[in-house]
Every structure is written in C-alpha cells, then in structure tokens.
Design an enzyme around this catalytic site. Structure first.
Site, PDB file in Angstrom:
ATOM      1  N   GLY A  89       6.596   2.036   0.326  1.00  0.00           N
ATOM      2  CA  GLY A  89       7.594   1.128  -0.244  1.00  0.00           C
ATOM      3  C   GLY A  89       7.003   0.178  -1.249  1.00  0.00           C
ATOM      4  O   GLY A  89       5.797   0.143  -1.495  1.00  0.00           O
ATOM      5  N   GLY A 128       5.471  -2.652  -2.134  1.00  0.00           N
ATOM      6  CA  GLY A 128       4.703  -3.691  -1.460  1.00  0.00           C
ATOM      7  C   GLY A 128       4.506  -4.952  -2.264  1.00  0.00           C
ATOM      8  O   GLY A 128       4.224  -6.014  -1.711  1.00  0.00           O
ATOM      9  N   ARG A 129       4.644  -4.840  -3.584  1.00  0.00           N
ATOM     10  CA  ARG A 129       4.530  -6.041  -4.428  1.00  0.00           C
ATOM     11  C   ARG A 129       5.390  -5.924  -5.675  1.00  0.00           C
ATOM     12  O   ARG A 129       5.144  -6.609  -6.678  1.00  0.00           O
ATOM     13  CB  ARG A 129       3.075  -6.254  -4.827  1.00  0.00           C
ATOM     14  N   LYS A 172       6.173  -6.859 -10.957  1.00  0.00           N
ATOM     15  CA  LYS A 172       5.054  -6.366 -10.157  1.00  0.00           C
ATOM     16  C   LYS A 172       4.066  -7.513  -9.942  1.00  0.00           C
ATOM     17  O   LYS A 172       3.555  -8.088 -10.898  1.00  0.00           O
ATOM     18  CB  LYS A 172       4.351  -5.205 -10.869  1.00  0.00           C
ATOM     19  N   GLY A 199       0.953  -8.955  -1.788  1.00  0.00           N
ATOM     20  CA  GLY A 199       2.091  -8.886  -2.698  1.00  0.00           C
ATOM     21  C   GLY A 199       1.792  -9.335  -4.111  1.00  0.00           C
ATOM     22  O   GLY A 199       2.704  -9.403  -4.942  1.00  0.00           O
ATOM     23  N   ARG A 231       8.174  -4.907 -15.700  1.00  0.00           N
ATOM     24  CA  ARG A 231       8.228  -3.501 -16.114  1.00  0.00           C
ATOM     25  C   ARG A 231       9.682  -3.065 -16.312  1.00  0.00           C
ATOM     26  O   ARG A 231      10.584  -3.557 -15.628  1.00  0.00           O
ATOM     27  CB  ARG A 231       7.570  -2.604 -15.061  1.00  0.00           C
ATOM     28  N   ASP A 285       3.918   9.461  -3.932  1.00  0.00           N
ATOM     29  CA  ASP A 285       4.747   8.277  -4.090  1.00  0.00           C
ATOM     30  C   ASP A 285       4.555   7.610  -5.441  1.00  0.00           C
ATOM     31  O   ASP A 285       5.285   6.675  -5.782  1.00  0.00           O
ATOM     32  CB  ASP A 285       4.475   7.268  -2.967  1.00  0.00           C
ATOM     33  N   ASN A 286       3.582   8.086  -6.230  1.00  0.00           N
ATOM     34  CA  ASN A 286       3.352   7.540  -7.563  1.00  0.00           C
ATOM     35  C   ASN A 286       3.881   8.460  -8.662  1.00  0.00           C
ATOM     36  O   ASN A 286       3.478   8.338  -9.815  1.00  0.00           O
ATOM     37  CB  ASN A 286       1.854   7.307  -7.797  1.00  0.00           C
ATOM     38  N   ASP A 340       2.872   3.582 -12.432  1.00  0.00           N
ATOM     39  CA  ASP A 340       1.825   3.029 -11.566  1.00  0.00           C
ATOM     40  C   ASP A 340       0.432   3.146 -12.184  1.00  0.00           C
ATOM     41  O   ASP A 340      -0.375   3.987 -11.795  1.00  0.00           O
ATOM     42  CB  ASP A 340       1.852   3.678 -10.180  1.00  0.00           C
TER      43      ASP A 340
END
Length: 491
Positions: free
Chosen positions: A90, A92-93, A108, A121, A171, A247-248, A257
C-alpha cells in the site's frame, strides 16, 4: 480518476489520510511543463502565483483547497517483492489528493499512512530531487512516465543511513493504479471488487476493450503490450529501474516509483543500479524478463475475471497465449528502436546480429552508452574521420573497425540520405541524460539550500536531443572518481 472512483465504493481499498504538516516549508523546484499540465499558473520567479500552493504541496493545509481535494486517501495494494509474495503493501508515504485538470495529484513523503508499516512516511531531499529530475527527463525523452510537479523542502530531520532533511514530491499521472491493486483483490478472492476495478480502468483508459467478447482478456493484452514497449524504451536509452517489483508496475504502462535507478554510463550488459539488489534480479539485461514475470503475476490476478465468461481451464489457456505474446511484442519494439538508433529506415534480417554484435563490443570495452550512440550519426556522415574518433574507445580495435565497416555497408542498402539519417538519429539518441554524478552534484548543492543546479539540470534535461553548446560538459561521461556512485532503496 480510477482510484478515487474505485475507493468511493468501499473502505477496503483505501483509508482517508490527511498529510502530516512539516515546519517552515520552502520551494525547491517546480516543473513548468507539469504545472501547465495541471493548469497551475506560475509567477515570474517560476513558482505558483497563488501562495496557497506551497502549503498544499507541502501537505500542510489541505483545507485551503478543501473544495477541490475534499478526500485525500492512501490506497491498499499487494505484490511480489524481489520475486516473493509480500502480501498487503500500500501507499506507505503517498497520499492521493484527488483530480486536477484530468490528472491524479499525489504527494510522496507527506507523512505516515495506515500502510506505512515500520516506515516514517517521509521522503528526503536527496531522493526527491532524483525522482523529480528523472520523471521530467523521461517525459522529455518520450518515455511514458508519471510526472513530477514540484519539490517542497523542510528542515525537518529524517533519518536514513544518516540524518537528512524532509521533502515532499508532488506527482501527477492519469492514474496511479498498479498491478498490485489487482493482485490485492485477487488475493482476497474479492471478485466483485476486482471486476469493478477492471471496469473502471477500461472505461477511463482502455475503452477499446469494451467491444471485445472477452473484455478483461483484451485489457490484460493491452496492459502487457504497453509494458513490453515501455521496457524496450528503457533499454534503448540505457535506463535501469532498480526495483521492478510487481507493486511498482503501472497498469497504464508508465514508468513509476523512481527509487534506485540509473542511466548507463560505461555500458555493462549486467549492470545493477541498486546496490541492495545483491543477486542482480533487476540488472539491465534482465529487465525485459522481469517485466514479463510481472505480467504473469497480473495474469494470475485476472483468472477470476476471465472465468466470468468461460471455464477456468479455457481462461487460463487464453491468458497463457496472451502472456506468450509479451516477448514477441518486446522484441519487435526493441528491434525497431535500435534500428532507429542506428539510422536504419528499413528492416533486414541481419540487423539484429549487427545490433547485438555492437552491444557485445560496447560491453567488453565499457564504452559510454549515451555518447557512443550520439556520435554515431557523425560517423555515417564522415566515415573515415568518424571511425578514427571511435576506435580508441574500444579494447579490440580490429573488431570495432570490422563492425563499423559492416555498419557502413548496411547503410548503403538503406534509402535515407546522410543528412536525413543524421536528423533521425539525433532525434532518438539523446545527448543529455540524468547521469548519477550530475544528480549528485545537484543534491550536494541543494543540501546547502542552493537549488540552482536542480533548476539547471531540469532546463537541460527538458531538451535532451538538442545540442545546447553552453552545457556541453553535462553530456560527458563521469570522471573516473565519480563513475561508481551507488544508489540504494533508502529514500
């Protein structure tokens, strides 16, 4: 707004998350191009005219734009990390503020979320500068990517390997939906939500799939195609993504990412840009294979969707066949891109051998990747002088002499004239890329609150194919003492 629309229908996909304020925020950088995309007006100093933007993009005062961004969220996703199922991950930051002029706006480094796990974070100035510059550099190179709107800094201390200062990178993307979002709901066996996510993605970004008898299979094919072409583009400019976890990976085929990454300087086919990648899983030459592997992860997540229209065995076979097209699409795109780099306008069977022979010699001699291809357009214009200027870069001079002779012979079979070919080659072989030593120089100055080098690099990288004679030094390979700068996952 796929993610925002999807999360409105259930808290299983996200959590409402307000950014955590930072003390005394200040502007570090902003991309005029990205600001135009978001329809944000900039003053003569290059920063937004409206002072509320500084507070908002620092994560300090979302209420100042509460009507526009009433529901900031962090989203849940899952995925495979370094080839191992990691379960729920998920944002996270990262905090998704909402839609701005058709783009999703995300902060981010704006503080902890429910998905931060053991993290704080935060992002630091160092990594935020690298992401900001590379996002905009990739866009200028014509490679699909998330965009970087701005960096806001703060003197808030953040500990990584050493004590650093905080930064927030804003972003933009048409959507930040990842392969991991599909993996997440497939792992929960929540087919209704999986279907809803796929339906939204089709409606917003893949409307051509709606007419198919198997729309979810067609969606899978389109995602595979985009990512196959994306990794071919990375290879063509010598870009390495350091953490190609599932996940990226973007469901829109965007580069996303920017943690550890790097553009090749001295060409090494098995170059590893992330010093935490001890096994070399994400080395340069393995990136196409790993992207294919990630598409296999997506295929597994799509089985419940395809079985809505046909038996499971048939669904699995459909996906297997579609997945088998990935290397075909990749190879076709890779060959096309490298033909353009060599200035070839037609296809011949011997071209692949010509390309691979060159890359092998570049690997053996550690030739600077970007400079070599940029100079090659001059070789075809002035063969004898060009060959002499090239051969000193290679250990085996006889071998490169033979290659150059073969290359010049191949050009005689092509229809392009010399000047036309040079224009083609210079339009696809950049003179300027974000080399690690250039990014580090900008970071070193920024650590003293001098952000001028960030602005200079952004200006140069926005026109990577132009000569820009006043910035000639920025096109050169790194000095020997700066050629081994290493990048980690720490950011």
């Amino acid at each position: 707004m796929v993610l925002m629309a999807f999360t409105l229908n259930g808290d299983d996909a996200c959590e409402l998350t307000l950014p955590t304020p930072v003390p005394n925020p200040y502007w570090v950088a902003i991309s005029r191009s990205a600001a135009n995309l978001a329809n944000i007006s900039l003053a003569e100093n290059g920063f937004p005219e409206n002072p509320h933007w500084l507070e908002l993009l620092a994560g300090n005062n979302p209420n100042s734009f509460s009507e526009q961004f009433p529901r900031p969220i962090s989203t849940a996703y899952s995925g495979h990390q370094f080839g191992v199922w990691a379960g729920q991950l998920g944002d996270g930051r990262a905090i998704l503020l909402g839609d701005i002029n058709g783009q999703e706006l995300q902060l981010k480094g704006a503080g902890k979320t429910r998905f931060s796990r053991m993290g704080d974070g935060r992002a630091v100035l160092r990594s935020s500068i690298r992401e900001f510059l590379c996002s905009e550099a990739m866009h200028a190179l014509g490679i699909p990517t998330t965009r970087a709107l701005s960096i806001v800094g703060s003197d808030l201390p953040v500990r990584r390997e050493t004590m650093e200062t905080a930064a927030i990178c804003a972003r933009l993307a048409p959507s930040f939906i990842r392969i991991g979002h599909f993996e997440h709901f497939a792992s929960l066996q929540n087919t209704p939500r999986l279907k809803e996510l796929a339906d939204l993605l089709i409606t917003e970004h893949y409307p051509e799939c709606e007419q198919s008898k198997l729309p979810y299979l067609e969606l899978f094919k389109r995602i595979c195609e985009r990512n196959a072409c994306l990794v071919a583009q990375w290879q063509s400019v010598g870009f390495c993504h350091g953490v190609l976890n599932s996940d990226n990976i973007s469901a829109l085929g965007l580069t996303i990412d920017y943690g550890p990454f790097g553009f090749l300087d001295h060409f090494q086919i098995d170059h590893i840009c992330n010093h935490s990648d001890h096994a070399g899983r994400y080395a340069y030459h393995r990136q196409p294979q790993i992207m294919h592997w990630n598409m296999a992860c997506l295929a597994s997540a799509f089985i419940p969707l395809i079985t809505l229209s046909c038996p499971q065995e048939e669904a699995e076979n459909h996906l297997r066949v579609a997945l088998g097209e990935f290397p075909v699409i990749y190879a076709k795109s890779w060959q096309s891109l490298f033909r353009q780099k060599l200035g070839l306008s037609n296809e011949r069977d011997e071209d692949v051998e010509l390309i691979e022979s060159l890359l092998q010699q570049m690997h053996e001699s550690r030739v600077d990747y970007t400079s070599f291809f940029r100079k090659l357009s001059d070789v075809q214009m002035h063969p004898e002088a060009g060959k002499l200027s090239m051969r000193d870069d290679f250990v085996d001079r006889d071998a490169i002499d033979q290659w150059l002779n073969n290359y010049l012979d191949r050009l005689k079979l092509d229809s392009l004239g010399g000047l036309e070919r040079k224009r083609l080659m210079d339009s696809v072989n950049p003179k300027y890329v974000l080399r690690n030593h250039l990014a580090q120089a900008a970071i070193d100055k920024a650590n003293t609150k001098d952000f001028s080098e960030v602005a200079t690099l952004l200006k140069i990288l926005e026109k990577p194919f132009d000569e820009q004679p006043q910035y000639e030094d920025y096109s050169k390979p790194p000095p020997a003492d700066l050629s081994r700068i290493e990048v980690s996952c720490s950011s």
